[in-house]
Design a protein around this motif. Structure first.
Motif, PDB file in Angstrom:
ATOM      1  N   ARG A   2       0.708  -1.223   0.064  1.00 18.89           N
ATOM      2  CA  ARG A   2       0.058  -0.042  -0.044  1.00 18.89           C
ATOM      3  C   ARG A   2       0.909   1.245  -0.045  1.00 18.89           C
ATOM      4  N   ARG A   3       0.183   2.207  -0.909  1.00 24.05           N
ATOM      5  CA  ARG A   3       1.114   3.521  -0.836  1.00 24.05           C
ATOM      6  C   ARG A   3       0.097   4.575  -0.380  1.00 24.05           C
ATOM      7  N   GLN A   4       0.881   5.424   0.398  1.00 28.22           N
ATOM      8  CA  GLN A   4      -0.034   6.801   0.378  1.00 28.22           C
ATOM      9  C   GLN A   4       0.875   7.995   0.286  1.00 28.22           C
ATOM     10  N   ARG A   5       0.356   8.913  -0.040  1.00 30.16           N
ATOM     11  CA  ARG A   5       0.887  10.472  -0.028  1.00 30.16           C
ATOM     12  C   ARG A   5       0.447  11.503   0.837  1.00 30.16           C
ATOM     13  N   GLN A   6       1.002  12.093   1.787  1.00 34.88           N
ATOM     14  CA  GLN A   6       0.449  12.930   2.770  1.00 34.88           C
ATOM     15  C   GLN A   6       0.886  14.379   2.454  1.00 34.88           C
ATOM     16  N   MET A   7       0.172  15.330   2.444  1.00 30.87           N
ATOM     17  CA  MET A   7       0.569  16.765   2.193  1.00 30.87           C
ATOM     18  C   MET A   7       0.935  17.286   3.333  1.00 30.87           C
ATOM     19  N   CYS A   8       2.079  18.296   3.349  1.00 27.29           N
ATOM     20  CA  CYS A   8       2.658  18.889   4.406  1.00 27.29           C
ATOM     21  C   CYS A   8       2.450  20.549   4.261  1.00 27.29           C
ATOM     22  N   ALA A  44       8.815   2.099   3.884  1.00 26.04           N
ATOM     23  CA  ALA A  44       9.789   3.166   3.320  1.00 26.04           C
ATOM     24  C   ALA A  44       9.138   4.557   3.324  1.00 26.04           C
ATOM     25  N   SER A  45       9.793   5.673   3.646  1.00 22.02           N
ATOM     26  CA  SER A  45       9.164   7.015   3.608  1.00 22.02           C
ATOM     27  C   SER A  45      10.208   7.763   2.876  1.00 22.02           C
ATOM     28  N   ARG A  46       9.496   8.618   2.250  1.00 22.80           N
ATOM     29  CA  ARG A  46      10.500   9.776   1.328  1.00 22.80           C
ATOM     30  C   ARG A  46       9.655  11.011   1.230  1.00 22.80           C
ATOM     31  N   ASN A  47      10.313  12.203   1.546  1.00 23.42           N
ATOM     32  CA  ASN A  47       9.880  13.430   1.623  1.00 23.42           C
ATOM     33  C   ASN A  47      10.435  14.327   0.294  1.00 23.42           C
ATOM     34  N   TYR A  48       9.389  14.955  -0.225  1.00 17.86           N
ATOM     35  CA  TYR A  48       9.786  15.825  -1.274  1.00 17.86           C
ATOM     36  C   TYR A  48       9.104  17.238  -1.347  1.00 17.86           C
ATOM     37  N   THR A  49       9.983  18.309  -1.836  1.00 18.71           N
ATOM     38  CA  THR A  49       9.349  19.485  -2.036  1.00 18.71           C
ATOM     39  C   THR A  49       8.320  19.699  -3.226  1.00 18.71           C
ATOM     40  N   TYR A  50       7.275  20.320  -3.048  1.00 18.97           N
ATOM     41  CA  TYR A  50       6.306  20.522  -4.029  1.00 18.97           C
ATOM     42  C   TYR A  50       6.206  21.790  -4.791  1.00 18.97           C
ATOM     43  N   ASP A  51       6.152  21.897  -6.352  1.00 15.82           N
ATOM     44  CA  ASP A  51       6.249  23.280  -6.672  1.00 15.82           C
ATOM     45  C   ASP A  51       5.177  23.379  -7.823  1.00 15.82           C
ATOM     46  N   ASP A  52       4.112  24.012  -7.704  1.00 20.95           N
ATOM     47  CA  ASP A  52       3.001  24.197  -8.718  1.00 20.95           C
ATOM     48  C   ASP A  52       3.564  24.494 -10.271  1.00 20.95           C
ATOM     49  N   SER A  53       4.737  25.253 -10.082  1.00 22.88           N
ATOM     50  CA  SER A  53       5.036  25.745 -11.519  1.00 22.88           C
ATOM     51  C   SER A  53       6.016  24.635 -12.240  1.00 22.88           C
ATOM     52  N   ASP A  54       6.027  23.546 -11.511  1.00 25.86           N
ATOM     53  CA  ASP A  54       6.942  22.255 -12.245  1.00 25.86           C
ATOM     54  C   ASP A  54       6.264  21.176 -11.918  1.00 25.86           C
ATOM     55  N   LYS A  63       7.928   9.438  -9.155  1.00 27.90           N
ATOM     56  CA  LYS A  63       8.027   8.274  -9.628  1.00 27.90           C
ATOM     57  C   LYS A  63       9.263   7.404  -9.428  1.00 27.90           C
ATOM     58  N   ARG A  64      10.345   8.427  -9.497  1.00 29.90           N
ATOM     59  CA  ARG A  64      11.740   7.791  -9.192  1.00 29.90           C
ATOM     60  C   ARG A  64      11.783   7.494  -7.634  1.00 29.90           C
ATOM     61  N   LEU A  65      11.216   8.233  -6.662  1.00 30.46           N
ATOM     62  CA  LEU A  65      11.262   8.043  -5.421  1.00 30.46           C
ATOM     63  C   LEU A  65      10.535   6.827  -5.052  1.00 30.46           C
ATOM     64  N   VAL A  66       9.150   6.582  -5.717  1.00 29.97           N
ATOM     65  CA  VAL A  66       8.783   5.247  -5.234  1.00 29.97           C
ATOM     66  C   VAL A  66       9.432   4.089  -5.981  1.00 29.97           C
ATOM     67  N   SER A  67      10.162   4.166  -7.056  1.00 34.02           N
ATOM     68  CA  SER A  67      10.945   3.137  -7.608  1.00 34.02           C
ATOM     69  C   SER A  67      11.883   2.751  -6.357  1.00 34.02           C
ATOM     70  N   GLY A  68      12.591   3.984  -6.058  1.00 34.44           N
ATOM     71  CA  GLY A  68      13.752   3.744  -5.005  1.00 34.44           C
ATOM     72  C   GLY A  68      13.344   3.154  -3.801  1.00 34.44           C
ATOM     73  N   MET A  69      11.967   3.324  -3.263  1.00 32.84           N
ATOM     74  CA  MET A  69      11.277   2.721  -2.124  1.00 32.84           C
ATOM     75  C   MET A  69      11.005   1.388  -2.420  1.00 32.84           C
ATOM     76  N   GLU A  70      10.718   0.921  -3.427  1.00 41.93           N
ATOM     77  CA  GLU A  70      10.178  -0.344  -3.794  1.00 41.93           C
ATOM     78  C   GLU A  70      11.541  -1.353  -4.006  1.00 41.93           C
ATOM     79  N   ASP A  71      12.512  -0.830  -4.397  1.00 42.89           N
ATOM     80  CA  ASP A  71      13.932  -1.302  -4.593  1.00 42.89           C
ATOM     81  C   ASP A  71      14.630  -1.710  -3.064  1.00 42.89           C
TER      82      ASP A  71
END
Length: 85
Positions: A2-8, A44-54, A63-71
Motif C-alpha cells: 500500500r502506498r500513501q501520499r500526505q501533504m505537508c 519506506a518513507s520519502r519527503n519531497y518539495t512541491y512546486d506548482d510551477s513544475d 515516480k523515481r522516489l517510489v521506484s527507489g522505495m520499492e528497491d
C-alpha cells in the motif's frame, strides 16, 4: 502493499510545500520444511518539495522516489528472509 501520499502544508500560508510518500509491504514466508512465519510489515518513507510551477518534473521525481522505495523494500525483505534461515 500500500502506498500513501500526505501533504505537508506550510503553516500560515495554507500552501502545500512538501509531500511525504509512505510505502508499506506486508509479507509472509515459509521455509522449506517449516511453518509460515507471522506477517511482517516493512515501510519506506520519502519527503519531497512541491512546486506548482513544475508539476511534470515533480511527477517524475515522485515516480523515481517510489521506484527507489520499492528497491529498498525488496532488499529489506530479501535480507530478513535470508537471516531467518
Amino acid at each position: 502493499s500500500r502506498r500513501q501520499r500526505q501533504m505537508c502544508i506550510r503553516a500560515g500560508t495554507g500552501v502545500v510545500s512538501e509531500y511525504q510518500l509512505d510505502y508499506f509491504v506486508t509479507y509472509r514466508f515459509k521455509s522449506k520444511d517449516g511453518p509460515w512465519n507471522l506477517p511482517v510489515t516493512i515501510e519506506a518513507s520519502r519527503n519531497y518539495t512541491y512546486d506548482d510551477s513544475d508539476i511534470l518534473a515533480k511527477d517524475e521525481e515522485e515516480k523515481r522516489l517510489v521506484s527507489g522505495m520499492e528497491d529498498q523494500l525488496i532488499k529489506t525483505m530479501a535480507t530478513q528472509i535470508s537471516l531467518s534461515k
